[in-house]
Design a protein around this motif. Structure first.
Motif: not given
Length: 324
Positions: A1-6, A19-31, A139-143, A164-169
């Motif tokens: 289960m995901a842990i709340a950001r706070k 922080c990690i953000s991953r694209c879901v679209r087949r066309a990719f973020l870049c490339g 920060f991640m939201r506006l990015l 989703g939003r993003f993952k953080s460690q």
């Protein structure tokens, strides 16, 4: 289960977060889309430019970053002390650079006098903006929102762009910070889209190397402050030369035509953070596979979990093996 950001951010224990953000679209973020042949390479600049622009506004510094074909890696430093030092006007001006603000904040900047009732609401707004300027979530939201809108407009479609939003460690100590930064900076080499750090486009290590060639450090990134000392200025607790040498050596080792070991001659940074060469290689090639939450030595985890009220301590076995 995901842990709340706070429940993942504890500035009492660390101000460094991966922080990690991953694209879901087949066309990719870049490339390049292998199905259509269309190139999206120009989107890397979108991400890099937006990231560094936000770092100038927010009280959050960028330590390391890598813009990959379908995901991004960031290592961020939260400077909440700076946010608390800024006066009300500075807070409003900064926030207006990324958002419109409210009628009250616009009225205030125009020099108009506020009524007592308006001042009450104004002070609440300033407090909210102050918190947001040192918030990783904002920060991640506006990015990510900015990139998603541009990509949707370019693709002439609507819907989700990010997974989703993003993952953080949380990076709880110097060992975790050094390993994570090297892992991020070496992403293009592991993915075989670059041969050397200086050829790794849209990464922090390339930007640092370009500035190092002129004897400087890039102003857009958190600077290396050198070895920890009693009066420590703001900055990464390493020497720039030692870190770049370590990244270069690690990059050579993880090439496909090289055996997976590091020479037993430790570099100063590895000696100081007390990571064996074998464990360093594993950390810088499998960081996100090995760790799925806060990263640091077991002693660092105790305070972190206590401050967040968490009973379960993830990653403890791997932290003991690789960072103890």
């Amino acid at each position: 289960m995901a842990i709340a950001r706070k429940r993942q951010v504890s500035l009492a224990d660390t101000r460094y977060y991966h922080c990690i953000s991953r694209c879901v679209r087949r066309a990719f973020l870049c490339g390049e889309d292998h199905f259509t042949g269309q190139s999206y390479e120009h989107r890397r600049s979108w991400v890099e430019d937006r990231l560094l622009a936000l770092a100038k506004v927010f009280c959050i510094d960028v330590c390391a970053y890598a813009v990959m074909s379908n995901h991004t890696h960031l290592v961020l430093y939260v400077d909440d002390k700076k946010a608390n030092r800024l006066n009300d006007q500075a807070i409003i001006i900064r926030w207006h650079k990324v958002c419109k603000g409210t009628l009250l904040t616009q009225k205030y900047l125009q020099g108009e006098k506020l009524t007592k009732a308006e001042l009450i609401f104004f002070n609440q707004i300033v407090k909210q903006y102050r918190e947001r300027l040192s918030s990783i979530s904002w920060f991640m939201r506006l990015l990510n929102e900015d990139i998603a809108r541009k990509a949707n407009k370019e693709d002439n479609c609507t819907g989700r762009f990010w997974e989703g939003r993003f993952k953080s460690q949380a990076l709880l100590d110097e060992a975790a910070l050094a390993a994570c930064m090297a892992y991020v900076d070496l992403n293009p080499i592991r993915a075989k889209i670059a041969s050397t750090p200086e050829e790794s486009n849209h990464t922090s290590v390339k930007k640092r190397l370009e500035s190092a060639a002129t004897g400087k450090q890039p102003k857009s990134l958190l600077r290396f402050a050198g070895l920890p000392r009693q009066i420590m200025p703001k900055g990464l607790p390493f020497e720039l030369k030692s870190y770049l040498e370590l990244v270069e050596l690690t990059g050579r080792v993880i090439r496909e035509d090289k055996r997976g070991h590091i020479d037993n001659t430790y570099l100063p940074l590895l000696e100081r953070v007390n990571i064996s060469p074998e464990n360093w290689l594993k950390l810088t090639t499998q960081f996100t596979r090995v760790f799925h939450g806060a990263v640091g030595r077991p002693s660092s985890h105790e305070s972190y979990c206590e401050n967040l009220g968490r009973k379960r301590r993830a990653n403890m076995s791997n932290c003991e093996k690789l960072l103890a």
